[in-house]
Design an enzyme around this catalytic site. Structure first.
Site, PDB file in Angstrom:
ATOM      1  N   GLY A 111       0.827  -1.204   0.000  1.00 50.40           N
ATOM      2  CA  GLY A 111       0.000   0.000   0.000  1.00 50.40           C
ATOM      3  C   GLY A 111       0.862   1.254   0.000  1.00 50.40           C
ATOM      4  N   THR A 112       1.945   1.211   0.739  1.00 49.45           N
ATOM      5  CA  THR A 112       2.851   2.362   0.814  1.00 49.45           C
ATOM      6  C   THR A 112       3.388   2.705  -0.572  1.00 49.45           C
ATOM      7  OG1 THR A 112       3.489   1.707   3.047  1.00 49.45           O
ATOM      8  CG2 THR A 112       4.990   3.199   1.897  1.00 49.45           C
TER       9      THR A 112
ATOM     10  N   ASN B 288      -7.062   4.264   9.519  1.00 53.50           N
ATOM     11  CA  ASN B 288      -6.563   3.024  10.132  1.00 53.50           C
ATOM     12  C   ASN B 288      -6.651   3.020  11.648  1.00 53.50           C
ATOM     13  OD1 ASN B 288      -4.571   5.006   9.065  1.00 53.50           O
ATOM     14  ND2 ASN B 288      -3.192   3.991  10.506  1.00 53.50           N
TER      15      ASN B 288
ATOM     16  N   GLN C  92      -7.398   0.645   4.077  1.00 51.61           N
ATOM     17  CA  GLN C  92      -8.232   0.117   5.171  1.00 51.61           C
ATOM     18  C   GLN C  92      -9.677  -0.096   4.743  1.00 51.61           C
ATOM     19  OE1 GLN C  92      -7.384  -1.145   7.998  1.00 51.61           O
ATOM     20  NE2 GLN C  92      -5.264  -0.465   8.073  1.00 51.61           N
TER      21      GLN C  92
ATOM     22  N   SER D 221      -4.065  -2.729  -0.531  1.00 51.68           N
ATOM     23  CA  SER D 221      -2.958  -3.591  -0.106  1.00 51.68           C
ATOM     24  C   SER D 221      -3.483  -4.976   0.246  1.00 51.68           C
ATOM     25  CB  SER D 221      -2.289  -2.955   1.118  1.00 51.68           C
ATOM     26  OG  SER D 221      -1.262  -3.779   1.598  1.00 51.68           O
TER      27      SER D 221
ATOM     28  N   HIS E 224      -2.266  -7.465   2.267  1.00 49.99           N
ATOM     29  CA  HIS E 224      -2.185  -8.088   3.594  1.00 49.99           C
ATOM     30  C   HIS E 224      -3.237  -7.587   4.581  1.00 49.99           C
ATOM     31  CE1 HIS E 224       0.042  -5.024   6.154  1.00 49.99           C
ATOM     32  NE2 HIS E 224       0.236  -4.513   4.954  1.00 49.99           N
TER      33      HIS E 224
ATOM     34  N   THR F 115      10.696  -7.618 -11.944  1.00 48.22           N
ATOM     35  CA  THR F 115       9.997  -8.877 -12.204  1.00 48.22           C
ATOM     36  C   THR F 115       8.900  -9.090 -11.162  1.00 48.22           C
ATOM     37  OG1 THR F 115      11.997  -9.737 -13.190  1.00 48.22           O
ATOM     38  CG2 THR F 115      10.342 -11.368 -12.556  1.00 48.22           C
TER      39      THR F 115
ATOM     40  N   CYS G 197       1.611   0.654  12.663  1.00 47.70           N
ATOM     41  CA  CYS G 197       2.731   0.875  11.742  1.00 47.70           C
ATOM     42  C   CYS G 197       3.804   1.725  12.409  1.00 47.70           C
ATOM     43  CB  CYS G 197       2.254   1.578  10.481  1.00 47.70           C
ATOM     44  SG  CYS G 197       0.950   0.726   9.647  1.00 47.70           S
TER      45      CYS G 197
HETATM   46  N1  PLP Z   1      -2.504   3.221   4.157  1.00 50.03           N
HETATM   47  C1  PLP Z   1      -3.226   2.872   5.227  1.00 50.03           C
HETATM   48  C2  PLP Z   1      -4.494   3.595   5.541  1.00 50.03           C
HETATM   49  C3  PLP Z   1      -2.784   1.833   6.059  1.00 50.03           C
HETATM   50  O1  PLP Z   1      -3.489   1.482   7.134  1.00 50.03           O
HETATM   51  C4  PLP Z   1      -1.573   1.181   5.740  1.00 50.03           C
HETATM   52  C5  PLP Z   1      -1.038   0.117   6.626  1.00 50.03           C
HETATM   53  O2  PLP Z   1      -1.309   0.091   7.813  1.00 50.03           O
HETATM   54  C6  PLP Z   1      -0.881   1.573   4.593  1.00 50.03           C
HETATM   55  C7  PLP Z   1      -1.365   2.599   3.826  1.00 50.03           C
HETATM   56  C8  PLP Z   1       0.390   0.904   4.179  1.00 50.03           C
HETATM   57  O3  PLP Z   1       0.125  -0.339   3.605  1.00 50.03           O
HETATM   58  P1  PLP Z   1       1.321  -1.414   3.457  1.00 50.03           P
HETATM   59  O4  PLP Z   1       1.558  -1.961   4.809  1.00 50.03           O
HETATM   60  O5  PLP Z   1       0.794  -2.428   2.501  1.00 50.03           O
HETATM   61  O6  PLP Z   1       2.480  -0.669   2.922  1.00 50.03           O
END
Ligand code: PLP
Length: 384
Positions: free
Chosen positions: A69-70, A147, A177, A197, A199, A235, A323
């Site tokens: 997601g990042t 989140n 989220q 994302s 996971h 890849t 995080c």
């Molecule tokens: N954006 C939000 C709102 C999130 O809650 C998170 C992870 O907690 C992320 C982005 C980042 O996702 P990733 O862990 O897949 O990089």
């Protein structure tokens, strides 16, 4: 007994996802190779892309696989800003660091940023966003669901208002989220880019996706080969992508039923805490909130100590954002909502998932009150 209530941090792999990944171990060909092993690998990637597209209501060509997601957030924001001369950005004060810190970087490099305030429930007012739009506004990035507190933003209303002022402004939403917890289709939202994302929806870690509306061109932020239209070279993570495709289909299957089931458990938890613990504050919007997220401030104690004591009973929860755990300053989200810093320090996030049971919730409701009582007895902090 382990009771996992930290599903906003990450989720366990579902059985169908594990099975799908297991079946794919022999797909070792490079998806860019022209021989049969390469073609096989390419095919499974494209099937997964189709599943993501179906889950978010887009065309498969509009889905780009990323590493998380990042990375989706970074590609969206940095990629767009690199492709335009406009230097004004609009975002909210409660974004995840994956958006917040990217924009802060541009702010420090001379870009002009308008940070939109949120109300006491963590909600953005669409009008507040629209009035900030200027001829040099390049991008608006507002998350779909937070989140930490679970508050859901009125993304469609924000998009409508912004596009009324200017059709040229690009709108990105971080739906990491929200995906699998809020029913949405990208076309109805009207956004130009949207991040998700794997996971967070019982898929593997290290894979994400970015929806980029057809016709929108952004610049790469990473240089390399032609993969993913040259926007995300490297890849492909075949096992991750295959798992994500399966997880995404599952995430939206019977979504209304799942939302309702999780909400019932959350209400049971909330009522149980309300009944047995005094001096608490529930943070986040009362209605426009993720059905799985309950953020509670326990006054007079620090969230970290509650987490440690709950962990000793096998209960996994988070304080602030998982995080950024290890960090002791109060959450930027709760502070932006106007919470007293002392109250914000005592906040705990319970985030439920598909596998939680009624028995687990009752176990938490039984274990939590004596922990709070004990911690308050020994806490030097005062309850104001
Ligand atoms: N954006 C939000 C709102 C999130 O809650 C998170 C992870 O907690 C992320 C982005 C980042 O996702 P990733 O862990 O897949 O990089």
């Amino acid at each position: 007994m382990i009771v996992y209530l930290d599903n906003n941090a990450t989720t366990p792999l579902s059985d169908p996802v594990k099975k799908k990944i297991n079946e794919s171990f022999e797909l070792y060909g490079n998806p860019s190779s022209f021989h049969s092993l390469g073609v096989k690998a390419r095919n499974v990637i494209e099937i997964a892309r189709g599943k993501i597209a179906a889950a978010i209501g887009s065309d498969a060509k509009e889905v780009l696989f990323t590493s998380c997601g990042t990375e989706s957030d970074n590609i969206a924001i940095q990629g767009l800003l690199k492709s335009t001369k406009k230097k004004h950005i609009v975002s909210s004060k409660i974004e995840h660091p994956a958006v917040l810190n990217v924009i802060k970087y541009f702010e420090a490099s001379g870009y002009d940023v308008s940070w939109v305030d949120v109300d006491r429930y963590g909600r953005v007012n669409p009008e507040d966003v629209a009035v900030l739009i200027r001829p040099d506004t390049a991008i608006v990035s507002i998350m779909m669901a937070n989140n930490e507190i679970g508050t859901i933003q009125p993304i469609k209303e924000i998009t409508d208002k912004v596009k009324e002022v200017s059709k040229d402004v690009i709108i990105h939403t971080d739906a990491v989220q929200a995906f699998g917890k809020v029913k949405f289709k990208v076309r109805e939202l009207g956004v130009d880019m949207l991040s998700i994302s794997s996971h967070k929806v019982n898929g593997p870690k290290g894979v994400g996706a970015l929806y980029i509306r057809k016709g929108l061109k952004i610049s790469p932020i990473l240089y390399g080969g032609h993969h993913e239209k040259g926007i995300k070279p490297g890849t492909e993570n075949i096992l991750g992508i295959v798992g994500f495709g399966e997880a995404a289909s599952q995430a939206v299957e019977n979504i209304e039923y799942k939302i309702g089931k999780i909400r019932e458990l959350k209400e049971r938890l909330k009522n149980g805490i309300n009944r047995s613990v005094d001096n608490i504050e529930i943070n986040g919007h009362p209605d426009e909130v993720l059905s799985n997220t309950l953020n509670v401030s326990f006054k007079g104690i620090e969230g970290e100590s509650i987490i440690m004591m709950l962990d000793m009973e096998g209960i996994c929860v988070a304080t602030g954002s998982a995080c950024s755990s290890g960090r002791l300053e109060p959450s930027h989200v709760l502070m932006s909502m106007g919470l007293d810093p002392a109250v914000a320090q005592g906040s705990v996030r319970f985030s439920l998932g598909d596998y939680n049971t009624l028995e687990e919730i009752d176990y938490v409701v039984e274990k939590l009150p004596p922990i709070i009582e004990r911690l308050r007895e020994i806490s030097p902090l005062e309850i104001k």
